[in-house]
Design an enzyme around this catalytic site. Structure first.
Site, PDB file in Angstrom:
ATOM      1  N   ILE A 150      41.194  37.190  17.835  1.00  0.00           N
ATOM      2  CA  ILE A 150      40.565  38.282  17.089  1.00  0.00           C
ATOM      3  C   ILE A 150      41.118  38.360  15.664  1.00  0.00           C
ATOM      4  CG2 ILE A 150      40.154  40.788  17.027  1.00  0.00           C
ATOM      5  CD1 ILE A 150      38.781  39.209  19.376  1.00  0.00           C
TER       6      ILE A 150
ATOM      7  N   ASP B 124      51.963  35.776  11.580  1.00  0.00           N
ATOM      8  CA  ASP B 124      52.116  35.446  12.996  1.00  0.00           C
ATOM      9  C   ASP B 124      53.575  35.075  13.237  1.00  0.00           C
ATOM     10  OD1 ASP B 124      49.758  34.719  15.236  1.00  0.00           O
ATOM     11  OD2 ASP B 124      51.729  33.862  15.665  1.00  0.00           O
TER      12      ASP B 124
ATOM     13  N   LYS C 157      36.680  51.904  24.537  1.00  0.00           N
ATOM     14  CA  LYS C 157      36.871  50.451  24.691  1.00  0.00           C
ATOM     15  C   LYS C 157      37.283  50.121  26.137  1.00  0.00           C
ATOM     16  CE  LYS C 157      38.335  46.207  24.433  1.00  0.00           C
ATOM     17  NZ  LYS C 157      37.718  44.984  24.038  1.00  0.00           N
TER      18      LYS C 157
ATOM     19  N   HIS D 125      14.251  48.687  41.279  1.00  0.00           N
ATOM     20  CA  HIS D 125      14.128  50.109  40.922  1.00  0.00           C
ATOM     21  C   HIS D 125      14.433  50.256  39.427  1.00  0.00           C
ATOM     22  CE1 HIS D 125      15.120  54.328  40.541  1.00  0.00           C
ATOM     23  NE2 HIS D 125      14.599  54.562  41.754  1.00  0.00           N
TER      24      HIS D 125
ATOM     25  N   ARG E 109      15.873  52.383  37.637  1.00  0.00           N
ATOM     26  CA  ARG E 109      17.137  52.957  37.165  1.00  0.00           C
ATOM     27  C   ARG E 109      18.355  52.383  37.883  1.00  0.00           C
ATOM     28  NH1 ARG E 109      13.323  56.611  37.011  1.00  0.00           N
ATOM     29  NH2 ARG E 109      13.637  57.355  39.130  1.00  0.00           N
TER      30      ARG E 109
ATOM     31  N   CYS F 280      40.184  40.860  29.871  1.00  0.00           N
ATOM     32  CA  CYS F 280      39.666  42.195  29.544  1.00  0.00           C
ATOM     33  C   CYS F 280      39.360  42.981  30.818  1.00  0.00           C
ATOM     34  CB  CYS F 280      38.424  42.064  28.698  1.00  0.00           C
ATOM     35  SG  CYS F 280      38.703  40.999  27.281  1.00  0.00           S
TER      36      CYS F 280
ATOM     37  N   ARG G 184      42.854  30.850  32.153  1.00  0.00           N
ATOM     38  CA  ARG G 184      43.864  31.910  32.314  1.00  0.00           C
ATOM     39  C   ARG G 184      43.255  33.084  33.088  1.00  0.00           C
ATOM     40  NH1 ARG G 184      45.255  32.739  26.254  1.00  0.00           N
ATOM     41  NH2 ARG G 184      43.021  32.400  26.191  1.00  0.00           N
TER      42      ARG G 184
HETATM   43  N1  SAJ Z   1      31.656  38.850  36.717  1.00  0.00           N
HETATM   44  C1  SAJ Z   1      31.206  39.040  38.023  1.00  0.00           C
HETATM   45  N2  SAJ Z   1      29.982  39.617  38.244  1.00  0.00           N
HETATM   46  C2  SAJ Z   1      29.171  40.010  37.183  1.00  0.00           C
HETATM   47  C3  SAJ Z   1      29.632  39.821  35.862  1.00  0.00           C
HETATM   48  C4  SAJ Z   1      30.878  39.239  35.656  1.00  0.00           C
HETATM   49  O1  SAJ Z   1      31.887  38.710  39.009  1.00  0.00           O
HETATM   50  O2  SAJ Z   1      28.067  40.535  37.456  1.00  0.00           O
HETATM   51  C5  SAJ Z   1      32.996  38.285  36.461  1.00  0.00           C
HETATM   52  C6  SAJ Z   1      33.012  36.977  35.659  1.00  0.00           C
HETATM   53  O3  SAJ Z   1      32.795  35.862  36.482  1.00  0.00           O
HETATM   54  C7  SAJ Z   1      34.407  37.005  35.071  1.00  0.00           C
HETATM   55  C8  SAJ Z   1      34.664  38.493  34.813  1.00  0.00           C
HETATM   56  O4  SAJ Z   1      33.713  39.181  35.609  1.00  0.00           O
HETATM   57  O5  SAJ Z   1      35.372  36.542  35.996  1.00  0.00           O
HETATM   58  C9  SAJ Z   1      34.582  38.931  33.348  1.00  0.00           C
HETATM   59  O6  SAJ Z   1      33.479  38.356  32.690  1.00  0.00           O
HETATM   60  P1  SAJ Z   1      32.565  39.142  31.607  1.00  0.00           P
HETATM   61  O7  SAJ Z   1      31.587  38.193  31.053  1.00  0.00           O
HETATM   62  O8  SAJ Z   1      32.013  40.377  32.206  1.00  0.00           O
HETATM   63  O9  SAJ Z   1      33.592  39.658  30.490  1.00  0.00           O
HETATM   64  P2  SAJ Z   1      34.681  39.025  29.468  1.00  0.00           P
HETATM   65  O10 SAJ Z   1      36.030  39.403  29.988  1.00  0.00           O
HETATM   66  O11 SAJ Z   1      34.440  37.596  29.140  1.00  0.00           O
HETATM   67  O12 SAJ Z   1      34.348  39.887  28.112  1.00  0.00           O
HETATM   68  C10 SAJ Z   1      34.337  41.316  28.172  1.00  0.00           C
HETATM   69  C11 SAJ Z   1      33.077  41.817  27.480  1.00  0.00           C
HETATM   70  N3  SAJ Z   1      32.896  43.237  27.813  1.00  0.00           N
HETATM   71  C12 SAJ Z   1      31.749  43.724  28.297  1.00  0.00           C
HETATM   72  O13 SAJ Z   1      30.752  43.037  28.490  1.00  0.00           O
HETATM   73  C13 SAJ Z   1      31.735  45.192  28.601  1.00  0.00           C
HETATM   74  C14 SAJ Z   1      33.185  41.602  25.975  1.00  0.00           C
HETATM   75  O14 SAJ Z   1      32.102  42.230  25.287  1.00  0.00           O
HETATM   76  C15 SAJ Z   1      34.492  42.191  25.432  1.00  0.00           C
HETATM   77  O15 SAJ Z   1      34.643  41.857  24.062  1.00  0.00           O
HETATM   78  C16 SAJ Z   1      35.655  41.577  26.185  1.00  0.00           C
HETATM   79  O16 SAJ Z   1      35.507  41.841  27.584  1.00  0.00           O
HETATM   80  C17 SAJ Z   1      36.948  42.227  25.647  1.00  0.00           C
HETATM   81  O17 SAJ Z   1      37.618  41.600  24.793  1.00  0.00           O
HETATM   82  O18 SAJ Z   1      37.218  43.383  25.976  1.00  0.00           O
END
Ligand code: SAJ
Length: 427
Positions: A11, A30, A204, A242, A244, A258, A322
């Site tokens: 970032i 850094d 956040k 559905h 909603r 995250c 990771r």
């Molecule tokens: N996953 C599932 N089922 C789903 C969606 C995701 O099991 O339906 C799993 C993925 O396989 C993965 C994990 O969740 O292991 C996280 O993946 P992700 O694509 O949901 O999120 P990140 O961690 O790559 O990025 C998130 C994002 N946040 C949101 O979408 C709310 C991103 O916008 C943020 O910038 C980032 O976290 C962060 O830095 O906070």
């Protein structure tokens, strides 16, 4: 404006370069000397499309340099990591943030703005950073402007999202918010949303917690449906018709830096009030064990001797392993020493990863798909022809061409594993 950016990671570096390419003088700080040397030699140390060109431009225009020591400036942006602490509730470890702020204090002048971009536990800005800043005798809101402005960009699209995403500008006072807005308006084209520091921190964290809790609900549905002999994936598809309802997708667990980290920051800040968030974390973090249990059940049924694990990253189409549930599952299967376990991942280069799919599937009894890489979408029974027993467990329901294959299982059909012998597998 002269700007100092503390922490040149995924970032901090793109943010620093964006300011530099919008006519600001930027010093990036850094603690890693190698990173500093590489950047000053014009080479980025992280993988991010378009970033190298942006750095070339910033250096050509003499707007960006990297260093170890903080200098006086107009504004400071802190974008250092905030890991979980090793305590019971995995609370937010502020030590790198506080160290960065401490390093700023000797050069801090009246009129400066300090922006915290690192993801932090609710109330951290007011309860921990503000007192540190005011220990200099300078008053926040009057002499110094303190703001929490969380980053919300997705790796792979960082440059575009830095410019076009909305940004929450959470000032400790309204004057702080205005100071933060002025700084980001240099290049942000999305809305600059005025907020308070603690609201910004919590929003956040809740964005990622929302996803974590919803994924936990889908994973719980898998547990329930496996018990009752119902196809959980069909249920999700039906329910989502559905207008909603938007059930998320189940999987082998939730990884990354995250979703698997941020909910703990909330839970640790208010443990008595965060029952649902804690249960959701528990459900998601025990999914790898659930997958291992079903893998072992299959291997026992078919007396298998080799498992080919497909995918190790924390999500599809990335190379990041990771905090990956897939890696956790692979390691646990290896630890069992019950059969040969081979990992195959076209995105990961590591000595323990097989790069050749045919070698991975050769004489395997089970292919365990753990990641939804695009490459896996094209898999057909032909790709598994050299297996010993041809059993597939697809935890991401990605190998859609294999649906209908005799021994293809996904998270909606786990209850059918018990019929495996009857389905004609030769033992
Ligand atoms: N996953 C599932 N089922 C789903 C969606 C995701 O099991 O339906 C799993 C993925 O396989 C993965 C994990 O969740 O292991 C996280 O993946 P992700 O694509 O949901 O999120 P990140 O961690 O790559 O990025 C998130 C994002 N946040 C949101 O979408 C709310 C991103 O916008 C943020 O910038 C980032 O976290 C962060 O830095 O906070």
């Amino acid at each position: 404006m002269k700007l100092v950016v503390m922490g040149l990671g995924y970032i901090g570096l793109p943010t620093a370069i964006m300011f530099a390419n919008h006519e600001q003088d930027v010093l990036g700080i850094d603690i890693n000397e190698k990173v500093i040397q590489e950047l000053n030699a014009g080479k980025i140390h992280i993988e991010e499309p378009g970033l190298q060109d942006e750095l070339d431009r910033a250096i050509q225009n003499n707007r960006f340099r990297a260093g170890l020591d903080v200098e006086a400036a107009d504004a400071f942006i802190v974008s250092v990591p905030t890991p979980n602490k090793n305590d019971d509730l995995k609370s937010c470890d502020l030590k790198y943030v506080l160290a960065a702020v401490n390093n700023i204090l000797p050069v801090l002048r009246k009129g400066n703005t300090i922006i915290i971009e690192s993801t932090i536990a609710p109330r951290s800005t007011e309860d921990h950073i503000l007192p540190l800043v005011e220990s200099t005798g300078l008053v926040v809101g009057q002499d110094i402007f303190l703001v929490h402005c969380p980053e919300r960009v997705l790796p792979g699209q960082i440059i575009h999202e830095l410019i076009y995403n909305n940004r929450i500008i959470g000032g400790v006072t309204p004057a702080c918010t205005q100071a933060g807005k002025e700084i980001y308006s240099v290049f942000v084209k999305g809305e600059l949303i005025e907020s308070a520091a603690s609201t910004a921190e919590m929003s956040k964290l809740m964005e990622n917690t929302y996803r974590d809790v919803n994924i936990a609900l889908a994973n719980e549905l898998v547990h329930i449906s496996a018990e009752l002999g119902i196809n959980a994936l069909d249920v999700i598809e039906m329910a989502n018709k559905h207008p909603r309802v938007n059930l998320h997708l189940p999987g082998p667990g939730v990884g990354g830096h995250c979703l698997a980290v941020d909910p703990y920051f909330i839970a640790a800040a208010a443990p008595e009030q965060s029952y649902l968030i804690q249960r959701a974390r528990h459900i998601n973090s025990t999914m790898p064990a659930f997958v291992v249990k079903h893998t072992m059940a299959i291997m026992e049924k078919i007396q298998g001797k080799k498992v080919a694990v497909f995918g190790l990253t924390y999500k599809g189409d990335i190379d990041d392993i990771r905090e990956s549930p897939a890696l956790e599952i692979y390691r646990e299967l290896e630890r069992q020493q019950a059969y040969e376990v081979v990992a195959y991942d076209p995105h990961v280069e590591a000595d323990f990863v097989e790069r050749d799919m045919e070698a991975a599937t050769a004489n395997a009894d089970l292919v365990l798909i753990l990641v939804d890489h695009s490459e896996f979408r094209a898999l057909t029974s032909h790709d598994f022809a050299n297996m010993h027993e041809m059993v597939i467990l697809d935890t991401k329901q990605i190998a859609t061409n294999c649906v209908g294959m005799e021994n293809y299982f996904h998270l909606g059909t786990l209850s059918e594993i018990s019929k495996l012998e009857k389905a004609g597998v030769t033992v």
